[in-house]
Motif scaffolding. Structure first.
Motif, short mmCIF file in Angstrom:
data_model
loop_
_atom_site.label_atom_id
_atom_site.label_comp_id
_atom_site.label_asym_id
_atom_site.label_seq_id
_atom_site.Cartn_x
_atom_site.Cartn_y
_atom_site.Cartn_z
N TRP A 33 67.89 66.96 49.79
CA TRP A 33 67.39 68.04 50.64
C TRP A 33 68.46 69.10 50.82
N ALA A 34 68.03 70.35 51.02
CA ALA A 34 68.95 71.45 51.31
C ALA A 34 68.20 72.50 52.11
N GLU A 35 68.95 73.40 52.73
CA GLU A 35 68.35 74.51 53.47
C GLU A 35 68.46 75.79 52.64
N GLY A 36 67.46 76.66 52.77
CA GLY A 36 67.47 77.91 52.05
C GLY A 36 66.52 78.90 52.69
N PRO A 37 66.48 80.13 52.17
CA PRO A 37 65.65 81.17 52.79
C PRO A 37 64.15 80.96 52.57
N TYR A 38 63.77 80.24 51.51
CA TYR A 38 62.36 79.98 51.26
C TYR A 38 62.23 78.61 50.58
#
Length: 256
Positions: free
Chosen positions: A102-107
């Motif tokens: 998992w990772a965080e991103g703008p979309y």
């Protein structure tokens, strides 16, 4: 075949000595009796008001098919750990064990690497799990379509026939089917299997364009297109329950 009624279950004792438990389920919108097989077991659905004797007779008629399908699935009882946002796990993909991170991103998107997949989810994470499941389902479908489009280019000229379209979706008990409109349906969990197993299911359904039953003529057609198909059929019989359980974990209750 002996029968024993126990609450909402029917127990069928086969001539071979095995016992099959079938969950009975009356449904207000059901128009006919229907048998379904899932990694959790067998279920018979029927219209409200159906006489128990009709249900019993229906099961007797389909007992051989039921026993065969349950045997093919090699039903498992160990539940898989649920998919949890932010917690890496492993899963099968095209016959290989891969990592899911998992990772965080703008979309939201999926990033594919050699060792697995990364689910990129933006904040806030209020709907992260449904978004992740949708991403996974779309990615698995794209993998199947990529393989199938390549194989169809070779098989269609040999057959002289082509399906009208291709539909890929989670299927509870089947690997594939050919409907009356010559549309091929494939189970989404085949993206988790080795490509050779997916190819076998595709060839199986393509051969139904010529022969709509499972007669010797049909199997000869399969043999002509895919020598060695039995190995892939046996692989699916051995690992089928695992594949369908893994798909259920990844895309939850999207199966119809």
């Amino acid at each position: 075949m002996a029968q024993h009624l126990e609450g909402d279950w029917l127990e069928l004792a086969t001539v071979g000595g095995s016992l099959i438990r079938v969950l009975k389920s009356a449904h207000p919108r059901a128009r006919r009796l229907r048998l379904t097989i899932t990694p959790q077991g067998a279920r018979v659905t029927y219209p409200v008001g159906t006489h128990p004797a009709q249900v019993s007779a229906f099961l007797r008629t389909h007992a051989e098919w039921l026993e065969q399908k349950l045997d093919e699935l090699h039903l498992i009882v160990e539940p898989l750990p649920p998919l949890r946002v932010g917690y890496p796990c492993s899963f099968p993909l095209r016959g290989e064990t891969m990592s899911l991170d998992w990772a965080e991103g703008p979309y939201p998107k999926i990033e594919a690497q050699a060792e697995g997949l990364t689910l990129v989810i933006p904040r806030p994470h209020t709907r992260a799990l449904p978004i992740a499941r949708g991403l996974l389902a779309s990615h698995l479908e794209s993998l199947i379509r990529r393989d199938v489009s390549r194989w169809l280019a070779g098989y269609v000229p040999l057959l002289g026939l082509a399906p009208t379209s291709l539909r890929i979706r989670p299927m509870k008990s089947l690997w594939g089917s050919l409907d009356t409109r010559d549309r091929i349906n494939l189970d989404l969990s085949l993206a988790l299997a080795p490509p050779a197993a997916l190819r076998y299911v595709l060839v199986h359904e393509l051969c139904h364009l010529k022969v709509r039953n499972h007669s010797p003529r049909f199997w000869n057609q399969v043999e002509n297109l895919l020598p060695g198909w039995r190995e892939q059929r046996d692989w699916l019989r051995q690992h089928g329950a695992m594949l369908k359980a893994e798909l259920d974990r990844l895309v939850d209750d999207m199966a119809d």
